[in-house]
Write a protein that holds these residues in place. Sequence first.
Motif, PDB file in Angstrom:
ATOM      1  N   GLY A   1       2.284  13.215  57.064  1.00 26.12           N
ATOM      2  CA  GLY A   1       2.571  12.642  55.925  1.00 26.12           C
ATOM      3  C   GLY A   1       1.147  12.116  55.412  1.00 26.12           C
ATOM      4  N   LEU A   2       0.336  11.697  56.116  1.00 25.73           N
ATOM      5  CA  LEU A   2      -1.048  11.253  55.688  1.00 25.73           C
ATOM      6  C   LEU A   2      -1.786  12.426  55.287  1.00 25.73           C
ATOM      7  CD1 LEU A   2      -1.949   8.537  58.516  1.00 25.73           C
ATOM      8  CD2 LEU A   2      -1.212   8.097  56.214  1.00 25.73           C
ATOM      9  N   GLU A   3      -1.841  13.520  55.964  1.00 26.12           N
ATOM     10  CA  GLU A   3      -2.530  14.653  55.677  1.00 26.12           C
ATOM     11  C   GLU A   3      -2.216  14.946  54.277  1.00 26.12           C
ATOM     12  OE1 GLU A   3      -1.466  17.610  58.455  1.00 26.12           O
ATOM     13  OE2 GLU A   3      -3.317  16.869  59.994  1.00 26.12           O
ATOM     14  N   GLU A   4      -0.824  15.122  53.938  1.00 26.19           N
ATOM     15  CA  GLU A   4      -0.402  15.324  52.549  1.00 26.19           C
ATOM     16  C   GLU A   4      -1.186  14.307  51.652  1.00 26.19           C
ATOM     17  OE1 GLU A   4       3.945  15.534  52.738  1.00 26.19           O
ATOM     18  OE2 GLU A   4       3.816  16.989  54.226  1.00 26.19           O
ATOM     19  N   ASP A   5      -1.015  13.054  51.810  1.00 30.29           N
ATOM     20  CA  ASP A   5      -1.322  12.117  50.879  1.00 30.29           C
ATOM     21  C   ASP A   5      -2.909  12.226  50.773  1.00 30.29           C
ATOM     22  OD1 ASP A   5       1.094  10.789  51.261  1.00 30.29           O
ATOM     23  OD2 ASP A   5       0.385   8.994  52.556  1.00 30.29           O
ATOM     24  N   ILE A   6      -3.711  12.407  51.718  1.00 32.89           N
ATOM     25  CA  ILE A   6      -5.096  12.714  51.344  1.00 32.89           C
ATOM     26  C   ILE A   6      -5.515  14.016  50.570  1.00 32.89           C
ATOM     27  CG2 ILE A   6      -7.409  13.189  52.546  1.00 32.89           C
ATOM     28  CD1 ILE A   6      -6.271  11.869  55.114  1.00 32.89           C
ATOM     29  N   GLU A   7      -4.588  15.132  50.843  1.00 26.02           N
ATOM     30  CA  GLU A   7      -4.663  16.117  50.011  1.00 26.02           C
ATOM     31  C   GLU A   7      -4.467  15.972  48.682  1.00 26.02           C
ATOM     32  OE1 GLU A   7      -2.765  19.675  51.878  1.00 26.02           O
ATOM     33  OE2 GLU A   7      -4.025  21.124  50.444  1.00 26.02           O
ATOM     34  N   ASP A   8      -3.261  15.031  48.405  1.00 27.21           N
ATOM     35  CA  ASP A   8      -2.725  14.837  46.929  1.00 27.21           C
ATOM     36  C   ASP A   8      -3.940  14.070  46.247  1.00 27.21           C
ATOM     37  OD1 ASP A   8      -0.346  15.960  47.305  1.00 27.21           O
ATOM     38  OD2 ASP A   8       0.678  14.200  47.616  1.00 27.21           O
ATOM     39  N   ASP A   9      -4.330  13.292  46.883  1.00 28.92           N
ATOM     40  CA  ASP A   9      -5.617  12.288  46.575  1.00 28.92           C
ATOM     41  C   ASP A   9      -6.838  13.061  46.286  1.00 28.92           C
ATOM     42  OD1 ASP A   9      -5.550   9.494  45.936  1.00 28.92           O
ATOM     43  OD2 ASP A   9      -6.907   9.016  47.569  1.00 28.92           O
TER      44      ASP A   9
ATOM     45  N   ALA B   1     -10.387   9.651  59.693  1.00 28.93           N
ATOM     46  CA  ALA B   1      -9.882  11.251  59.445  1.00 28.93           C
ATOM     47  C   ALA B   1     -10.984  11.895  58.447  1.00 28.93           C
ATOM     48  CB  ALA B   1      -8.701  11.320  58.913  1.00 28.93           C
ATOM     49  N   LYS B   2     -11.305  11.331  57.408  1.00 26.75           N
ATOM     50  CA  LYS B   2     -12.422  11.654  56.218  1.00 26.75           C
ATOM     51  C   LYS B   2     -13.547  11.688  56.870  1.00 26.75           C
ATOM     52  CE  LYS B   2     -10.093  10.256  51.976  1.00 26.75           C
ATOM     53  NZ  LYS B   2     -10.399   9.344  50.984  1.00 26.75           N
ATOM     54  N   VAL B   3     -14.132  10.823  57.864  1.00 26.84           N
ATOM     55  CA  VAL B   3     -15.263  10.877  58.306  1.00 26.84           C
ATOM     56  C   VAL B   3     -15.450  11.957  59.389  1.00 26.84           C
ATOM     57  CG1 VAL B   3     -16.993   9.510  59.934  1.00 26.84           C
ATOM     58  CG2 VAL B   3     -15.894   8.452  58.072  1.00 26.84           C
ATOM     59  N   PHE B   4     -14.407  11.917  60.210  1.00 32.26           N
ATOM     60  CA  PHE B   4     -14.479  13.360  61.268  1.00 32.26           C
ATOM     61  C   PHE B   4     -14.540  14.665  60.412  1.00 32.26           C
ATOM     62  CE2 PHE B   4     -11.889  10.232  64.421  1.00 32.26           C
ATOM     63  CZ  PHE B   4     -12.943   9.970  65.125  1.00 32.26           C
ATOM     64  N   HIS B   5     -13.728  14.693  59.323  1.00 32.56           N
ATOM     65  CA  HIS B   5     -13.706  16.144  58.628  1.00 32.56           C
ATOM     66  C   HIS B   5     -15.110  16.162  58.176  1.00 32.56           C
ATOM     67  CE1 HIS B   5     -12.135  18.898  55.754  1.00 32.56           C
ATOM     68  NE2 HIS B   5     -13.059  18.648  54.820  1.00 32.56           N
ATOM     69  N   GLU B   6     -15.933  15.151  57.426  1.00 37.64           N
ATOM     70  CA  GLU B   6     -17.011  15.392  56.925  1.00 37.64           C
ATOM     71  C   GLU B   6     -18.068  15.353  58.125  1.00 37.64           C
ATOM     72  OE1 GLU B   6     -18.599  15.674  53.863  1.00 37.64           O
ATOM     73  OE2 GLU B   6     -16.165  16.163  53.719  1.00 37.64           O
ATOM     74  N   ALA B   7     -17.998  15.086  59.076  1.00 39.21           N
ATOM     75  CA  ALA B   7     -18.904  15.343  60.356  1.00 39.21           C
ATOM     76  C   ALA B   7     -18.581  16.620  60.936  1.00 39.21           C
ATOM     77  CB  ALA B   7     -18.674  14.367  61.485  1.00 39.21           C
ATOM     78  N   GLY B   8     -17.454  17.323  60.365  1.00 38.29           N
ATOM     79  CA  GLY B   8     -17.499  18.764  61.059  1.00 38.29           C
ATOM     80  C   GLY B   8     -17.202  18.827  62.649  1.00 38.29           C
ATOM     81  N   VAL B   9     -16.650  17.729  63.124  1.00 39.71           N
ATOM     82  CA  VAL B   9     -16.253  17.817  64.838  1.00 39.71           C
ATOM     83  C   VAL B   9     -14.669  18.062  64.727  1.00 39.71           C
ATOM     84  CG1 VAL B   9     -18.250  16.063  65.106  1.00 39.71           C
ATOM     85  CG2 VAL B   9     -16.068  15.320  64.440  1.00 39.71           C
ATOM     86  N   SER B  10     -14.343  18.538  65.815  1.00 40.02           N
ATOM     87  CA  SER B  10     -13.131  18.444  66.263  1.00 40.02           C
ATOM     88  C   SER B  10     -12.407  17.405  66.951  1.00 40.02           C
ATOM     89  CB  SER B  10     -12.857  19.824  66.999  1.00 40.02           C
ATOM     90  OG  SER B  10     -13.383  19.669  68.218  1.00 40.02           O
ATOM     91  N   TRP B  11     -11.394  16.817  66.731  1.00 41.91           N
ATOM     92  CA  TRP B  11     -10.812  15.544  67.258  1.00 41.91           C
ATOM     93  C   TRP B  11      -9.316  15.624  67.217  1.00 41.91           C
ATOM     94  CZ3 TRP B  11      -7.892  11.715  64.458  1.00 41.91           C
ATOM     95  CH2 TRP B  11      -7.861  11.912  63.128  1.00 41.91           C
ATOM     96  N   THR B  12      -8.824  14.762  68.099  1.00 40.39           N
ATOM     97  CA  THR B  12      -7.371  14.583  68.255  1.00 40.39           C
ATOM     98  C   THR B  12      -6.978  13.091  68.647  1.00 40.39           C
ATOM     99  OG1 THR B  12      -5.403  15.608  69.184  1.00 40.39           O
ATOM    100  CG2 THR B  12      -7.409  15.172  70.749  1.00 40.39           C
TER     101      THR B  12
END
Lengths: 252, 507
Positions: free
Chosen positions: B207-215, B253-264
Amino acid sequence: MSALSVSYVILFYAAIGILVVGLGSRILRYVKTPAPLKIPTMPAPVTKSGVVMRLGREVVFFESLFKSNKWTWIFGWLFHVSLLLAFFRHLRYVIGPDNILGMLIGLEIVQSFGKYASYTMVIGLLGLLGRRLFVERVRYISSPSDYLMLLLLLSIAATGMLMTFVSHIDIMQLRDFAVGLFILQPANVPDSPLILIHLALVALLMIIFPVSKLLHAPGVFFSPTRNQVDNAREQRHIADWAVPLDETRGNK
Amino acid sequence: MADFETPVLQKYPVIPSITIDAMKDSAPFVAKPEHQDPLGFPGELVDDWKDRAIEKMGELLGKYRSFQVYLDSCVKCGACTDKCHYFLGTTDPKNMPVARQDLLRSVYRRYFTFAGKYFPKLVGARDLTKEVLDEWYSYFHQCSQCRRCSVYCPYGIDTAEISMAAREILDSVGVGQKYCNEIIAKVHKVGNNLGLPEPALKDTLEGLEEDIEDDTGVKVRLPLDEKGADILLITPSADFFAEPHIDGLIGYAKVFHEAGVSWTLSSYASEAANFGMFIGSYENMQKVAMRIREAALDLGVKRIVHGECGHAWRVAYSFWNTLAGPFDFLDPNYPVPQHICEFTYDLIQKNKLRFDKSQNDHRVVTFHDSCNVARATRMGDKPGGQFEIPRAIIKTVCNNYVDMDPDTIKEGTYCCGGGGGLLTDDLMEIRVKGAMPRMQALNEVVEEHGVTNMAAICAICKSQFTKVLPYYKMGMDMIVSVHQLVSDALILTGQEVDDDEADEDAA
């Protein structure tokens, strides 16, 4: 030797014995009890030398107390520094002037500082007593022993001052008595009531030291919030009693 | 709203007169047998509780130097008497740190010291009775273990150590606190405080992934249980659940995304919080911490990053290595664990993140140093990094920042009032009253500088403020996550920046 002198010699050997054994066993207990977790109050030094500095500031300047309450700090610090100066002055009763330490102690500056420190000591003690009596919060947390401790110290200071400034005693005889205790050749105690009271109270102080809040003196050095290095991430810290738990702690 | 009066905020901090027994009736719900059993504690008050309590005290005296030294060393100087937020908020003298300690010290003296055995009246020693036990239960659950008193004590006496020991003794005779013990059992069983199972977690993250994409128009992932990821994120479960926590999670999540790292994230170790600390139980704290080691090994990650949570960061920073280490299977080039603020700050230093600060122009922000982060941990290489790094991040993403009264921040920060296992509705009165000093300092900057938001990096702080701000006539949404501010200003690569919208927000 008079019966009085014999009882004072016994009193002092007992007091020294109780102080040394009592304090020693307490310190041994602090040494042997592990601090299983890293709990320094942050920000804390990240090196051992930093910790030595932190403890040094705590012991010499009462850094944390200074942060907390300036009145308590002033009175408390004044009392402790005065006690130290008075202690230096008293060393002349056991150390002769024929060595470097004795010469230092004999210096006018050490002697007069020690002398007038009695005034600041009393001011400090009265200040602390005043806080205990008149600050509602401090009065609430005070037990009879807290007042008695201050009265004991005040009485020691007062009898000392009387002998210094009002009614002198035979200090050569006092010196013989003090040295005699150390070289195991007991001598007569001067039979002035002031010195007898002064000495008895000092002996009492030594006796209650290991069973009272005076344990704060060694305690500060063993306080994990003050004596630990901030390096939990870099170095694994584990107590002996926790080592076996590593075996049973989980699947990995 | 409640059957107690919310303290009136003064213009300046005031040290109140004492009111004997003002909070004597405050006590949390007692744990039932089903909350006690999974933690290895007796289900209810045992018959020989007195002997067992004394025996437990003796055991702890031999295991914890802090406990032994602190019980001996107090001189009753009074330095701590005006330092506890619960005393300032309730005026009950037993909430003065020294008096709180004395509830237990008096018993210690009676049974373990010469003076207390032979001259109890003289030194304030007393027998352990049922009344004393009840008093312990009440007042050791009016301490948030925030360690503010320890900063000001000339011997560093830390009431947190005493209150943890007291709670451990209480647990050992069958008198546990329902809130903490129920939660710890949930972590042992499910993996997080909220009892969120894996499917619920998965749903939330999707759900959060969708929210971020919508946003933003950018696909930002929030992966769960991905083997082989570089970074395992351990964060408080409140981040999956409620505002403003969840906005912080979006920020990570956005920071990890911008850093280009893989995380979980891990569904097995889906909780940073470790309430084992609150109850002073080494064993339970270790058991909770071990889930994280196990998850890191199972997922084969190289690093562990820790989300915004105060006491959890204390356990992670100060205790993980002891409890669940060594972490020699992780990449030695990074601290274990690394705080998300350290992670983000590092990227800012390297100029790897782009921000549009004006997105936060509608805010004037102040920062609440969470007690455990401030006084029990560090960030970065230098002492005090835990104060500077979060502030540096906020100032990077916000144009308007002011600090509160210097006596109420950094090492002198006031607890939010809900820490240490008190974040439960059955303790609402002590929570509201304990928040008073922080509310007073906040109110000051609101009135003088027009502060609109207070940022925090602790799930307990955020939940507590959301609840108590309205009692003080301030908006519950004043409290924000630091990474919510980051999230709002961060420009994702490929994100379409809508200039009109930015202007609107600035207006």
